[in-house]
Structure formats: structure tokens, C-alpha cells
Design a protein around this motif. Sequence first.
Motif, PDB file in Angstrom:
ATOM      1  N   ILE A  63      -7.763  -5.472  28.934  1.00  0.00           N
ATOM      2  CA  ILE A  63      -8.326  -4.132  29.141  1.00  0.00           C
ATOM      3  C   ILE A  63      -7.823  -3.186  28.054  1.00  0.00           C
ATOM      4  O   ILE A  63      -8.585  -2.394  27.495  1.00  0.00           O
ATOM      5  N   GLY A  64      -6.538  -3.275  27.751  1.00  0.00           N
ATOM      6  CA  GLY A  64      -5.958  -2.398  26.736  1.00  0.00           C
ATOM      7  C   GLY A  64      -6.605  -2.563  25.376  1.00  0.00           C
ATOM      8  O   GLY A  64      -6.869  -1.593  24.669  1.00  0.00           O
ATOM      9  N   ILE A 103      -6.389   2.181  32.138  1.00  0.00           N
ATOM     10  CA  ILE A 103      -6.024   0.830  32.579  1.00  0.00           C
ATOM     11  C   ILE A 103      -5.811   0.807  34.086  1.00  0.00           C
ATOM     12  O   ILE A 103      -6.287  -0.104  34.793  1.00  0.00           O
TER      13      ILE A 103
END
Length: 290
Positions: free
Chosen positions: A114-115, A96
Motif C-alpha cells: 500500500i505504501g 495506509i
Amino acid sequence: MRFVIVTGMSGAGKSEGVKYMEDLGFYCVDNIPPTLIPKFIELCRQSQGDIDKVALVIDIRGGMFFDDLFASLEDLEELGYSYEIMFLDASNETLIKRFKETRRKHPLSVNSSIGEGIDKERDRLKKLKAMATNIIDTTRMTPGQLKEEIRNIYLEGNQTNNLIIYITSFGFKHGIPLDSDLVFDVRFLPNPYYVEELRDFTGKDIKVREYVMNSPISIEFSNKLFDLVDFLIPHYIKEGKNQLVISIGCTGGRHRSVTIAHVLYHKLKEKGYRSILTHRDDTLRERKRD
């Protein structure tokens, strides 16, 4: 012909890794459709030895074509072609951070965070990671350390297992490294800080290491520490652990911890273990005490 599939998590260093493999003489191709692999390898074999080392980067950027990889690998096995898989990985937090620093989007996070994209990718790559010949966790690696690791595996042939051991010195006054697996406190050893001519040096300097290791306690402790780690490593390997972070701390992280980390690192290297040495706090200057 040596054939390596380079794959792994987005942001884990595949682009850098394949550059280093090119430096080692590998013919590298990025993002080839998996269905073309058997034909491509056959063409390389017909080069009459001009191409004897090949590395193909294949990952989830291939979208719907990625899942064809497993069928292509089965075809290779049926044709009698051997292959290796190098899988690059890193912690979610590190991935990340890298995506945010580069302001890139994760390939699977178009409509999500993103995670969430990383979680989806990790799930899709689970089967491929289980098949990997070599797993390199780049969470704590610099580009130079990744280059050295790839060189050790594909040029020196020193790789014996997938466990990378990170030995890190630190100062307790600056906090314990959060990703530590094993933490050892060496504040009981002779302290060069109180020797005026040694205070401004660190455990990287031979005079400081000689001072610390001139004590029977230091010698006995370093030997027992190595014996313990040497005992534990096979069990971590059996467990399937990919990285082991050993943190060694003293008060400021400049003298004793650096010395013992240095000694342990070289003992592990002599035994043939894949080890990387880092010093978190050795450049931080201690404030003068009253």
C-alpha cells in the motif's frame, strides 16, 4: 457556471467530499474520462441555466486516461471556460490506516505494498496538486469537519488560502501529539483541578473557562499567543504549508489546555482563518491524587 474538478489521493475522502458537494447543489459525475470534459461542459452550458454548478471526480482510477486531463484543461482554457481544482490529501500514515481498516486495495498497489502504491500516486498527482485552487488535508478531519470545510469554501465563500489550522488540546501526562507543529505549555495558568466544584468539568464548560480566564496572566498569555500565531500564519502560507497543527497542553488535558485552545480557535475564526478545534484528552478522567 461554476465548474470544480474533485481529485486527490485515494483514501483522502473524495467520495465523501463529492456527496457533500451534491448537497450544495452541484451536479456531480464520478470518474469521467478526461477527454470528454470539454464536451460535457458544453452540454451543461446548453442547459439554459438548469445546471449551473458541476463537480467532476477525476483521479488515478482512470488509469492510462488520467494523463489526458492536462490536455483537456488546456482545451477548456482555449474555449474560455474557467475551472477550479479541489485536491484532497492526507498523510501517508493516515492513508495506509484507512486502507487497512476498509480492507481495500490501493489502485496502484496491485503488485506492491500500500505504501509503495501511495508513493506512486503522490508522484503522478504532483503536477495536479500544484495547480489546485483549494487543497484540503483530511488527515485530522472527521467527515463532519470535511463537510463544514467544503461548505465554507463552496457555499459561504470563506476560503482565502490553502492553510487549515488545527488547534488541539492535550495532556502532557498522555504524551505530546506526534504531528504537532507548534506546542504550548499552559501548566503555569490557574488550575481548576484544585477547585472541587470545577474538577469534574472541562474547559468546554463556561464556568471552567471563566475561572481560567479570570487571571490577568491567562488574558495576557492568550493575547500574546494569538499575536504570535497571527504573525506566523502568513509565513507558513508563503512557504506553501497546507496544514498547521497547534497543540496546547496542560497536565491532564481537561481544563487549562481546553480553555486556551477554545479561546485561540475563536480568535482565529474571527480573523477569518480556516480553523478546526479538537480536544484529544478532555474525556479522560484524572485519577484522584493522594
